[in-house]
Design a protein around this motif. Structure first.
Motif, PDB file in Angstrom:
ATOM      1  N   SER A 173       0.922  -1.224   0.038  1.00 33.16           N
ATOM      2  CA  SER A 173      -0.043   0.129   0.087  1.00 33.16           C
ATOM      3  C   SER A 173       0.897   1.345  -0.048  1.00 33.16           C
ATOM      4  N   LYS A 174       0.342   2.329  -0.405  1.00 34.34           N
ATOM      5  CA  LYS A 174       1.107   3.491  -0.163  1.00 34.34           C
ATOM      6  C   LYS A 174       1.579   3.966   0.915  1.00 34.34           C
ATOM      7  N   ARG A 175       0.795   3.549   1.947  1.00 41.91           N
ATOM      8  CA  ARG A 175       1.248   4.059   3.285  1.00 41.91           C
ATOM      9  C   ARG A 175       2.323   3.244   3.769  1.00 41.91           C
ATOM     10  N   GLU A 176       2.368   1.962   3.410  1.00 41.92           N
ATOM     11  CA  GLU A 176       3.404   1.181   3.765  1.00 41.92           C
ATOM     12  C   GLU A 176       4.564   1.253   3.039  1.00 41.92           C
ATOM     13  N   ALA A 177       4.597   1.606   1.857  1.00 39.95           N
ATOM     14  CA  ALA A 177       5.489   2.177   0.786  1.00 39.95           C
ATOM     15  C   ALA A 177       6.152   3.475   1.555  1.00 39.95           C
ATOM     16  N   LYS A 179       6.439   4.571   4.214  1.00 41.31           N
ATOM     17  CA  LYS A 179       6.982   4.266   5.557  1.00 41.31           C
ATOM     18  C   LYS A 179       8.503   3.680   5.330  1.00 41.31           C
ATOM     19  N   ILE A 180       8.549   2.731   4.474  1.00 40.23           N
ATOM     20  CA  ILE A 180       9.814   2.086   4.061  1.00 40.23           C
ATOM     21  C   ILE A 180      10.693   3.083   3.254  1.00 40.23           C
ATOM     22  N   LEU A 181       9.945   4.194   2.474  1.00 39.16           N
ATOM     23  CA  LEU A 181      10.780   5.045   2.013  1.00 39.16           C
ATOM     24  C   LEU A 181      11.522   5.860   2.741  1.00 39.16           C
ATOM     25  N   ARG A 182      10.727   6.402   3.851  1.00 34.12           N
ATOM     26  CA  ARG A 182      11.383   7.252   4.753  1.00 34.12           C
ATOM     27  C   ARG A 182      12.417   6.713   5.557  1.00 34.12           C
ATOM     28  N   GLU A 183      12.275   5.459   5.870  1.00 32.85           N
ATOM     29  CA  GLU A 183      13.497   4.814   6.636  1.00 32.85           C
ATOM     30  C   GLU A 183      14.762   4.577   5.917  1.00 32.85           C
ATOM     31  N   SER A 184      14.346   4.085   4.445  1.00 34.92           N
ATOM     32  CA  SER A 184      15.488   3.851   3.476  1.00 34.92           C
ATOM     33  C   SER A 184      16.287   5.040   3.427  1.00 34.92           C
ATOM     34  N   VAL A 185      15.653   6.253   2.975  1.00 37.34           N
ATOM     35  CA  VAL A 185      16.486   7.642   2.734  1.00 37.34           C
ATOM     36  C   VAL A 185      17.038   8.013   3.870  1.00 37.34           C
ATOM     37  N   VAL A 218       0.069   2.933  -8.421  1.00 36.28           N
ATOM     38  CA  VAL A 218       1.121   3.222  -9.088  1.00 36.28           C
ATOM     39  C   VAL A 218       1.701   2.536 -10.178  1.00 36.28           C
ATOM     40  N   LYS A 219       1.599   3.107 -11.344  1.00 32.66           N
ATOM     41  CA  LYS A 219       2.166   2.154 -12.490  1.00 32.66           C
ATOM     42  C   LYS A 219       3.724   2.137 -12.714  1.00 32.66           C
ATOM     43  N   LYS A 220       4.384   3.191 -12.560  1.00 35.12           N
ATOM     44  CA  LYS A 220       5.862   3.138 -12.791  1.00 35.12           C
ATOM     45  C   LYS A 220       6.477   3.865 -11.300  1.00 35.12           C
ATOM     46  N   TRP A 221       7.668   3.121 -11.097  1.00 33.90           N
ATOM     47  CA  TRP A 221       8.352   3.516  -9.915  1.00 33.90           C
ATOM     48  C   TRP A 221       8.941   4.945  -9.804  1.00 33.90           C
ATOM     49  N   GLN A 222       9.364   5.543 -11.026  1.00 31.65           N
ATOM     50  CA  GLN A 222       9.565   7.097 -10.994  1.00 31.65           C
ATOM     51  C   GLN A 222       8.326   7.893 -10.587  1.00 31.65           C
ATOM     52  N   ASP A 223       7.236   7.404 -10.936  1.00 31.05           N
ATOM     53  CA  ASP A 223       5.748   8.272 -10.514  1.00 31.05           C
ATOM     54  C   ASP A 223       5.888   8.172  -8.894  1.00 31.05           C
ATOM     55  N   PHE A 224       6.123   6.907  -8.490  1.00 32.61           N
ATOM     56  CA  PHE A 224       6.084   6.692  -6.719  1.00 32.61           C
ATOM     57  C   PHE A 224       7.209   7.891  -6.389  1.00 32.61           C
TER      58      PHE A 224
END
Length: 224
Positions: A173-177, A179-185, A218-224
């Motif tokens: 889900s966008k919410r889960e993604a 969260k992981i994005l913030r942790e990763s960066v 989200v269709k493409k990673w770049q869009d996310f």
């Protein structure tokens, strides 16, 4: 028949205590195909359980021991890298029937090797320590995973992320993604790494094994 070769930089990926990783590695390779060659290079007198090289030898691994001078700042980092890269490159031509290479390291210095293997049509799987692996290296692999993922479920070796959700669907889900994005960066900035779309995607997968690069809606990673 899929023929597999293992190249292990044991100073970069060193299981902390037991031989369970070796058993898990052998089981994993058996799922991939037939193990045709395996080599381990490094100084296993340095912070490596003495049972591990013995267990490796008993299971047919070629062991190349490179003693390192003791003391901070005296270790010769590139010795094992050069041997492994040279052996793997030679094998492309000497043993062309080997089509899958399992490279156990997270060292950026192995990126040229992965590029060569890919150029010759080889499948490359990297097994790394997620805590110090180079995202730029893993971007060149067909697949990659943290070495703890090969340990039995009851092995209590600490994981780099204990927040992984149970597998549900291919897309998070966008919410889960997010969260992981913030942790990763945050983790990459902490280690003085420059977050790019590709490297962040790699780090997100290392933090959560259920993330396969797709986000709901989200269709493409770049869009996310």
């Amino acid at each position: 028949m899929n023929n597999v070769a293992i190249f292990w930089d044991i100073e970069n990926v060193k299981p902390s205590s037991t031989t369970l990783f070796v058993d898990g590695l052998l089981n994993y390779v058996e799922e991939l195909g037939k193990m045709s060659y395996s080599v381990v290079v490094g100084d296993w007198s340095h912070n490596i359980n003495e049972a591990i090289p013995l267990h490796l030898s008993e299971n047919g691994f070629e062991l190349i021991y490179i003693p390192q001078p003791k003391g901070k700042g005296k270790r010769k980092k590139n010795s094992a890298d050069i041997i492994l890269i040279t052996k793997a490159t030679e094998m492309i031509f000497q043993l062309p029937h080997i089509n899958t290479y399992v490279v156990i390291t997270g060292d950026i210095d192995f990126r040229p090797l992965l590029q060569i293997l890919k150029k010759h049509g080889k499948e490359v799987i990297v097994i790394c320590d997620a805590r110090n692996a180079s995202e730029s290296l893993l971007e060149y692999a067909d697949d990659y995973k943290d070495y703890r993922g090969l340990l039995p479920d009851d092995e209590n070796e600490p994981s780099p992320a204990d927040t992984q959700a149970s597998a549900a669907s291919a897309a998070l889900s966008k919410r889960e993604a997010f969260k992981i994005l913030r942790e990763s960066v945050s983790e990459m900035i902490q280690h003085k790494k420059i977050p790019t779309p590709g490297s962040v995607k790699v780090r997100m997968r290392l933090l959560n094994e259920n993330f396969q690069g797709t986000v709901e809606g989200v269709k493409k990673w770049q869009d996310f």
